[in-house]
Motif scaffolding. Sequence first.
Motif, mmCIF file in Angstrom:
data_model
loop_
_atom_site.group_PDB
_atom_site.id
_atom_site.type_symbol
_atom_site.label_atom_id
_atom_site.label_comp_id
_atom_site.label_asym_id
_atom_site.label_seq_id
_atom_site.Cartn_x
_atom_site.Cartn_y
_atom_site.Cartn_z
ATOM 1 N N ASP A 238 1.071 -1.170 -0.048
ATOM 2 C CA ASP A 238 -0.021 -0.015 0.052
ATOM 3 C C ASP A 238 0.903 1.229 -0.139
ATOM 4 O OD1 ASP A 238 -1.641 2.098 0.486
ATOM 5 O OD2 ASP A 238 -2.589 1.320 2.312
ATOM 6 N N PRO A 239 1.036 2.171 -1.038
ATOM 7 C CA PRO A 239 1.858 3.204 -1.261
ATOM 8 C C PRO A 239 1.605 4.130 -0.205
ATOM 9 C CG PRO A 239 0.490 3.061 -3.137
ATOM 10 C CD PRO A 239 0.140 1.721 -2.322
ATOM 11 N N ASP A 240 0.319 4.005 0.467
ATOM 12 C CA ASP A 240 -0.073 5.152 1.816
ATOM 13 C C ASP A 240 0.279 4.437 2.842
ATOM 14 O OD1 ASP A 240 -0.822 7.009 -0.156
ATOM 15 O OD2 ASP A 240 -2.870 5.852 -0.268
ATOM 16 N N ALA A 241 1.044 3.228 3.192
ATOM 17 C CA ALA A 241 1.321 2.742 4.343
ATOM 18 C C ALA A 241 2.358 3.639 5.168
ATOM 19 C CB ALA A 241 2.121 1.368 4.184
ATOM 20 N N ALA A 242 2.184 3.854 6.426
ATOM 21 C CA ALA A 242 2.842 4.747 7.209
ATOM 22 C C ALA A 242 3.963 4.163 7.826
ATOM 23 C CB ALA A 242 2.234 5.109 8.707
ATOM 24 N N SER A 243 4.444 2.665 7.515
ATOM 25 C CA SER A 243 5.468 2.106 8.041
ATOM 26 C C SER A 243 5.690 0.922 7.088
ATOM 27 C CB SER A 243 5.592 1.664 9.433
ATOM 28 O OG SER A 243 6.689 0.697 9.551
ATOM 29 N N TYR A 244 6.735 0.885 6.481
ATOM 30 C CA TYR A 244 6.936 -0.399 5.522
ATOM 31 C C TYR A 244 6.943 -1.517 6.263
ATOM 32 C CZ TYR A 244 7.895 3.248 1.753
ATOM 33 O OH TYR A 244 8.041 4.479 1.066
ATOM 34 N N GLY A 245 7.646 -1.599 7.342
ATOM 35 C CA GLY A 245 8.092 -2.723 8.163
ATOM 36 C C GLY A 245 6.682 -3.389 8.716
ATOM 37 N N GLU A 246 6.024 -2.399 9.433
ATOM 38 C CA GLU A 246 4.748 -2.910 10.119
ATOM 39 C C GLU A 246 3.810 -3.443 9.073
ATOM 40 O OE1 GLU A 246 3.601 0.469 12.754
ATOM 41 O OE2 GLU A 246 5.698 0.240 13.929
ATOM 42 N N GLU A 247 3.757 -2.616 7.846
ATOM 43 C CA GLU A 247 2.920 -3.086 6.793
ATOM 44 C C GLU A 247 3.045 -4.586 6.550
ATOM 45 O OE1 GLU A 247 1.773 -2.067 2.194
ATOM 46 O OE2 GLU A 247 3.667 -1.782 2.877
ATOM 47 N N ALA A 248 4.545 -5.124 6.224
ATOM 48 C CA ALA A 248 4.985 -6.381 5.943
ATOM 49 C C ALA A 248 4.552 -7.409 7.083
ATOM 50 C CB ALA A 248 6.414 -6.216 5.647
ATOM 51 N N SER A 249 4.673 -6.980 8.361
ATOM 52 C CA SER A 249 4.325 -7.618 9.536
ATOM 53 C C SER A 249 2.724 -8.109 9.266
ATOM 54 C CB SER A 249 4.667 -6.956 10.901
ATOM 55 O OG SER A 249 4.222 -7.705 11.800
ATOM 56 N N ALA A 250 1.841 -7.195 9.518
ATOM 57 C CA ALA A 250 0.405 -7.248 9.215
ATOM 58 C C ALA A 250 -0.161 -8.020 8.120
ATOM 59 C CB ALA A 250 -0.181 -5.839 9.397
ATOM 60 N N ALA A 251 0.610 -7.874 6.843
ATOM 61 C CA ALA A 251 0.288 -8.423 5.806
ATOM 62 C C ALA A 251 0.449 -9.937 5.679
ATOM 63 C CB ALA A 251 0.786 -7.725 4.485
ATOM 64 N N LEU A 252 1.631 -10.261 6.326
ATOM 65 C CA LEU A 252 2.092 -11.595 6.378
ATOM 66 C C LEU A 252 1.667 -12.327 7.599
ATOM 67 C CD1 LEU A 252 5.755 -11.179 5.016
ATOM 68 C CD2 LEU A 252 3.685 -11.833 3.655
ATOM 69 N N GLY A 253 1.057 -11.586 8.545
ATOM 70 C CA GLY A 253 0.523 -12.311 9.726
ATOM 71 C C GLY A 253 1.747 -12.577 10.555
ATOM 72 N N VAL A 254 2.853 -11.885 10.624
ATOM 73 C CA VAL A 254 4.043 -12.445 11.240
ATOM 74 C C VAL A 254 4.410 -11.262 12.411
ATOM 75 C CG1 VAL A 254 6.437 -12.600 11.231
ATOM 76 C CG2 VAL A 254 4.896 -13.465 9.501
ATOM 77 N N SER A 255 4.508 -11.696 13.505
ATOM 78 C CA SER A 255 4.897 -10.845 14.729
ATOM 79 C C SER A 255 5.985 -9.913 14.308
ATOM 80 C CB SER A 255 5.446 -11.847 16.038
ATOM 81 O OG SER A 255 5.916 -11.034 16.701
ATOM 82 N N ALA A 256 5.793 -8.658 14.780
ATOM 83 C CA ALA A 256 6.763 -7.569 14.462
ATOM 84 C C ALA A 256 8.102 -7.931 14.886
ATOM 85 C CB ALA A 256 6.158 -6.260 14.596
ATOM 86 N N ASP A 257 8.221 -8.649 15.762
ATOM 87 C CA ASP A 257 9.453 -8.956 16.722
ATOM 88 C C ASP A 257 10.418 -9.733 15.498
ATOM 89 O OD1 ASP A 257 8.252 -11.190 17.152
ATOM 90 O OD2 ASP A 257 9.132 -11.339 19.242
ATOM 91 N N ARG A 258 9.585 -10.309 14.627
ATOM 92 C CA ARG A 258 10.386 -11.415 13.554
ATOM 93 C C ARG A 258 10.798 -10.713 12.269
ATOM 94 N NH1 ARG A 258 7.586 -16.515 12.644
ATOM 95 N NH2 ARG A 258 9.462 -16.913 11.382
ATOM 96 N N VAL A 259 10.066 -9.603 11.897
ATOM 97 C CA VAL A 259 10.481 -8.663 10.737
ATOM 98 C C VAL A 259 11.412 -7.784 10.934
ATOM 99 C CG1 VAL A 259 9.334 -7.423 9.067
ATOM 100 C CG2 VAL A 259 7.787 -9.448 10.059
ATOM 101 N N PHE A 260 12.469 -7.731 10.318
ATOM 102 C CA PHE A 260 13.411 -6.823 10.502
ATOM 103 C C PHE A 260 13.475 -5.643 9.543
ATOM 104 C CE2 PHE A 260 13.975 -9.670 13.525
ATOM 105 C CZ PHE A 260 14.937 -9.467 14.559
ATOM 106 N N LYS A 261 13.878 -4.380 9.614
ATOM 107 C CA LYS A 261 14.111 -3.337 8.654
ATOM 108 C C LYS A 261 15.624 -3.185 8.610
ATOM 109 C CE LYS A 261 12.781 -0.062 12.489
ATOM 110 N NZ LYS A 261 11.551 1.062 12.726
ATOM 111 N N THR A 262 15.993 -2.846 7.392
ATOM 112 C CA THR A 262 17.670 -2.333 7.043
ATOM 113 C C THR A 262 17.461 -0.797 6.989
ATOM 114 O OG1 THR A 262 17.151 -4.395 5.808
ATOM 115 C CG2 THR A 262 19.113 -2.773 5.467
ATOM 116 N N LEU A 263 18.203 -0.363 7.881
ATOM 117 C CA LEU A 263 18.428 1.172 7.895
ATOM 118 C C LEU A 263 19.738 1.496 7.924
ATOM 119 C CD1 LEU A 263 16.288 1.796 11.201
ATOM 120 C CD2 LEU A 263 15.594 2.131 8.752
ATOM 121 N N LEU A 264 20.054 2.590 7.221
ATOM 122 C CA LEU A 264 21.508 2.882 7.185
ATOM 123 C C LEU A 264 21.784 4.310 7.728
ATOM 124 C CD1 LEU A 264 21.040 1.129 4.335
ATOM 125 C CD2 LEU A 264 22.882 2.391 3.483
#
Length: 166
Positions: A34-60
């Motif tokens: 969803d291009p309007d998602a506030a957080s890419y990582g939280e969007e992935a967690s919700a869409a995949l039904g996976v706990s947010a502590d198992r989905v990791f974001k890559t930051l520079l």
Amino acid sequence: MAKSKAARGGTGTPATVALTREGVAFTLHAYTHDPDAASYGEEASAALGVSADRVFKTLLADVDGSLTVGVVPVAGKLDLKALAAAVGGKRAAMADPAAAERVTGYVVGGISPLGQKKRLPTVVDASALAHPTVFVSAGKRGLEIELAPADLVRLTGAGTAEIGRA
């Protein structure tokens, strides 16, 4: 974990190509971004039904003038002081998004720690090691890779440290 069609030789991202080349088991998970998602990582967690502590974001981050990669759970934030300390630096600030895209070859929201154009110092939050598998971006928005945290650490040449905070 089964390899996806893309991982077996079809078109893939630099991240999936790198995993396939190294013979690493992984699972590719796609979802509608969803291009309007506030957080890419939280969007992935919700869409995949996976706990947010198992989905990791890559930051520079810029640590004392050098770009450094921090990989942290999407539920938290990157602790810049902890990241700097983990790589022997003193100061860290978030990198300019354009610089992050240029050096990794990925777009913000789809930056994978794997298959980057230039290998950068990388630190994975130690919490990843508590899970049998973790999820990271596959290199584009709406596509995640599930893999063993030990494989993520090995393939990125990462260190591990407590660099995430709530």
